[in-house]
Design a protein around this motif. Sequence first.
Motif, PDB file in Angstrom:
ATOM      1  N   ARG A  13       0.960  -1.218  -0.159  1.00 30.80           N
ATOM      2  CA  ARG A  13      -0.063  -0.046  -0.074  1.00 30.80           C
ATOM      3  C   ARG A  13       0.945   1.347   0.007  1.00 30.80           C
ATOM      4  NH1 ARG A  13      -4.057  -2.408   4.499  1.00 30.80           N
ATOM      5  NH2 ARG A  13      -5.493  -3.468   3.257  1.00 30.80           N
ATOM      6  N   ILE A  14       0.403   2.247  -0.660  1.00 28.23           N
ATOM      7  CA  ILE A  14       1.134   3.489  -0.985  1.00 28.23           C
ATOM      8  C   ILE A  14       1.648   3.925   0.394  1.00 28.23           C
ATOM      9  CG2 ILE A  14      -0.980   4.884  -1.382  1.00 28.23           C
ATOM     10  CD1 ILE A  14       2.760   5.256  -2.659  1.00 28.23           C
ATOM     11  N   LYS A  15       0.719   4.190   1.644  1.00 31.82           N
ATOM     12  CA  LYS A  15       1.047   4.574   2.605  1.00 31.82           C
ATOM     13  C   LYS A  15       2.137   3.907   3.420  1.00 31.82           C
ATOM     14  CE  LYS A  15       0.431   6.321   7.022  1.00 31.82           C
ATOM     15  NZ  LYS A  15       0.678   7.717   7.392  1.00 31.82           N
ATOM     16  N   ASN A  16       2.178   2.602   3.246  1.00 34.29           N
ATOM     17  CA  ASN A  16       3.378   2.057   4.015  1.00 34.29           C
ATOM     18  C   ASN A  16       4.559   2.103   3.113  1.00 34.29           C
ATOM     19  OD1 ASN A  16       1.641   0.955   5.843  1.00 34.29           O
ATOM     20  ND2 ASN A  16       1.150  -0.926   4.598  1.00 34.29           N
ATOM     21  N   VAL A  17       4.318   2.145   1.691  1.00 34.63           N
ATOM     22  CA  VAL A  17       5.655   2.264   1.132  1.00 34.63           C
ATOM     23  C   VAL A  17       6.321   3.581   1.076  1.00 34.63           C
ATOM     24  CG1 VAL A  17       6.426   2.399  -1.441  1.00 34.63           C
ATOM     25  CG2 VAL A  17       4.768   0.715  -0.711  1.00 34.63           C
ATOM     26  N   LEU A  18       5.753   4.911   1.234  1.00 35.65           N
ATOM     27  CA  LEU A  18       5.986   6.066   1.464  1.00 35.65           C
ATOM     28  C   LEU A  18       6.821   6.298   2.743  1.00 35.65           C
ATOM     29  CD1 LEU A  18       3.261   8.624   0.395  1.00 35.65           C
ATOM     30  CD2 LEU A  18       5.471   8.242  -0.829  1.00 35.65           C
ATOM     31  N   THR A  19       6.337   5.486   3.630  1.00 30.16           N
ATOM     32  CA  THR A  19       7.250   5.544   5.058  1.00 30.16           C
ATOM     33  C   THR A  19       8.311   4.588   5.320  1.00 30.16           C
ATOM     34  OG1 THR A  19       5.527   4.131   6.142  1.00 30.16           O
ATOM     35  CG2 THR A  19       5.143   6.424   6.227  1.00 30.16           C
ATOM     36  N   ASP A  20       8.266   3.702   4.235  1.00 32.59           N
ATOM     37  CA  ASP A  20       9.466   2.998   4.299  1.00 32.59           C
ATOM     38  C   ASP A  20      10.789   3.519   3.772  1.00 32.59           C
ATOM     39  OD1 ASP A  20      11.531   0.913   3.595  1.00 32.59           O
ATOM     40  OD2 ASP A  20      10.126  -0.720   2.750  1.00 32.59           O
ATOM     41  N   GLN A  21      11.769   3.529   4.852  1.00 33.19           N
ATOM     42  CA  GLN A  21      12.946   4.329   4.566  1.00 33.19           C
ATOM     43  C   GLN A  21      13.767   3.912   3.590  1.00 33.19           C
ATOM     44  OE1 GLN A  21      13.109   7.564   6.131  1.00 33.19           O
ATOM     45  NE2 GLN A  21      11.035   6.916   6.431  1.00 33.19           N
TER      46      GLN A  21
ATOM     47  N   LYS B 100      -4.597  13.369  -3.246  1.00 35.33           N
ATOM     48  CA  LYS B 100      -6.046  12.925  -3.322  1.00 35.33           C
ATOM     49  C   LYS B 100      -6.078  11.494  -3.674  1.00 35.33           C
ATOM     50  CE  LYS B 100      -8.511  17.208  -4.205  1.00 35.33           C
ATOM     51  NZ  LYS B 100      -9.490  17.831  -5.092  1.00 35.33           N
ATOM     52  N   ILE B 101      -4.945  10.614  -3.020  1.00 34.39           N
ATOM     53  CA  ILE B 101      -4.861   9.093  -3.204  1.00 34.39           C
ATOM     54  C   ILE B 101      -5.279   8.419  -1.809  1.00 34.39           C
ATOM     55  CG2 ILE B 101      -3.026   7.399  -3.589  1.00 34.39           C
ATOM     56  CD1 ILE B 101      -1.586   9.556  -5.266  1.00 34.39           C
ATOM     57  N   SER B 102      -5.761   7.174  -1.872  1.00 33.96           N
ATOM     58  CA  SER B 102      -6.253   6.415  -0.899  1.00 33.96           C
ATOM     59  C   SER B 102      -4.797   6.082  -0.290  1.00 33.96           C
ATOM     60  CB  SER B 102      -7.102   5.246  -1.494  1.00 33.96           C
ATOM     61  OG  SER B 102      -7.046   4.315  -0.257  1.00 33.96           O
ATOM     62  N   PRO B 103      -4.684   5.867   0.883  1.00 30.94           N
ATOM     63  CA  PRO B 103      -3.743   5.209   1.621  1.00 30.94           C
ATOM     64  C   PRO B 103      -3.437   3.973   1.230  1.00 30.94           C
ATOM     65  CG  PRO B 103      -4.963   6.610   3.155  1.00 30.94           C
ATOM     66  CD  PRO B 103      -5.728   6.435   1.868  1.00 30.94           C
ATOM     67  N   PHE B 104      -4.583   3.115   0.889  1.00 33.23           N
ATOM     68  CA  PHE B 104      -4.545   1.550   0.634  1.00 33.23           C
ATOM     69  C   PHE B 104      -4.261   1.499  -0.983  1.00 33.23           C
ATOM     70  CE2 PHE B 104      -7.276  -0.189   4.385  1.00 33.23           C
ATOM     71  CZ  PHE B 104      -6.443   0.558   5.182  1.00 33.23           C
ATOM     72  N   ALA B 105      -3.983   2.410  -1.545  1.00 36.25           N
ATOM     73  CA  ALA B 105      -3.765   2.123  -3.051  1.00 36.25           C
ATOM     74  C   ALA B 105      -2.448   1.488  -3.273  1.00 36.25           C
ATOM     75  CB  ALA B 105      -3.611   3.509  -3.800  1.00 36.25           C
ATOM     76  N   THR B 106      -2.371   0.576  -4.126  1.00 31.87           N
ATOM     77  CA  THR B 106      -1.054  -0.206  -4.380  1.00 31.87           C
ATOM     78  C   THR B 106       0.161   0.881  -5.145  1.00 31.87           C
ATOM     79  OG1 THR B 106      -2.438  -1.966  -4.724  1.00 31.87           O
ATOM     80  CG2 THR B 106      -0.045  -2.196  -5.567  1.00 31.87           C
ATOM     81  N   ALA B 107       1.190   0.656  -4.539  1.00 32.78           N
ATOM     82  CA  ALA B 107       2.270   1.813  -4.838  1.00 32.78           C
ATOM     83  C   ALA B 107       2.805   1.595  -6.432  1.00 32.78           C
ATOM     84  CB  ALA B 107       3.257   1.496  -4.134  1.00 32.78           C
TER      85      ALA B 107
END
Length: 296
Positions: free
Chosen positions: A170-178, A197-204
């Motif tokens: 999910r893009i939320k997790n990927v953005l915070t992966d250092q 305007k992107i869902s946090p659950f969208a596939t990165a």
Amino acid sequence: MPELPEVSALAGFVAEHAGGQHIVGVTVASLNVLTTYDPPASALVGRVLVAGGRYGKFLDLVTVPDGEPDGQPLHLTVHLARAGWLRWSDKISAVPPKMGGPIALRVRFEGGGGFDVTEAGTKKSVAAAIVTDPSQVPGIARLGPDAMGDDGTGLTLDALKSALAGRTGRIKNVLTDQTVLAGIGNAYSDEILHTAKISPFATAGKLDGAVLESLHSAIVSVLSGAIARTVGAGAARLKGEKRTGLRVHARTGLPCPVCGGTVAEVSFADRSFQYCPTCQTGGKLLADRRMSRLIK
């Protein structure tokens, strides 16, 4: 948790207030804070602070031997983790702080000023290292490209495409992966995704076209705006400056400043994130595992 903008501001603040000064004392007041032992903390005493910078969310303070501006640098790197902070004092006490208290590390300078690295709570995760090369710190060595780019003006669109290519998370997790992008944490990832305007659950890895461009623009604008707000701010004011600029993070139940809808939250065991259903998910509430368990 201090993120890229706050760490940048802290680095600049320390360099402004102590640059060119000798270090006259270093006290390690937590058994876990120092992750290196050679050279010891005492090796910093007598050296001169010449620069402050960062690697992702790692603070980097650079010292050189007295009278040898081209001498072997020693870097004091600090990762403030979730509950750490740097407290500056123009007249810091020479009395060593007590072991086991909120102060993990104290550094004093010849001008009488200095700083404490502090950590709230019982979970001690703040980490400091003294190295000749920052890449010797494992956390720094693993960092992905910096979210503000190599020149500090912003990540390029091509660099973002490369970082996200093939990512199934999910893009939320990927953005915070250092290891993917360095510098973005929980708060600014919420702000970036809301702005884009992107869902946090969208596939990165499936973001493309205008959506990817919107994400790129949001990363640059949100981080650049946060950095601009912190320029010249004292260390004690940075947390407040961060909060004033947030539109959805930590604002559960409040109106979205863009559409007026209610900001929602997804909670986990030890963290949570916020988003606007109207702006980001077409009005749909995302699954909240903690609330689902309570309902059952």
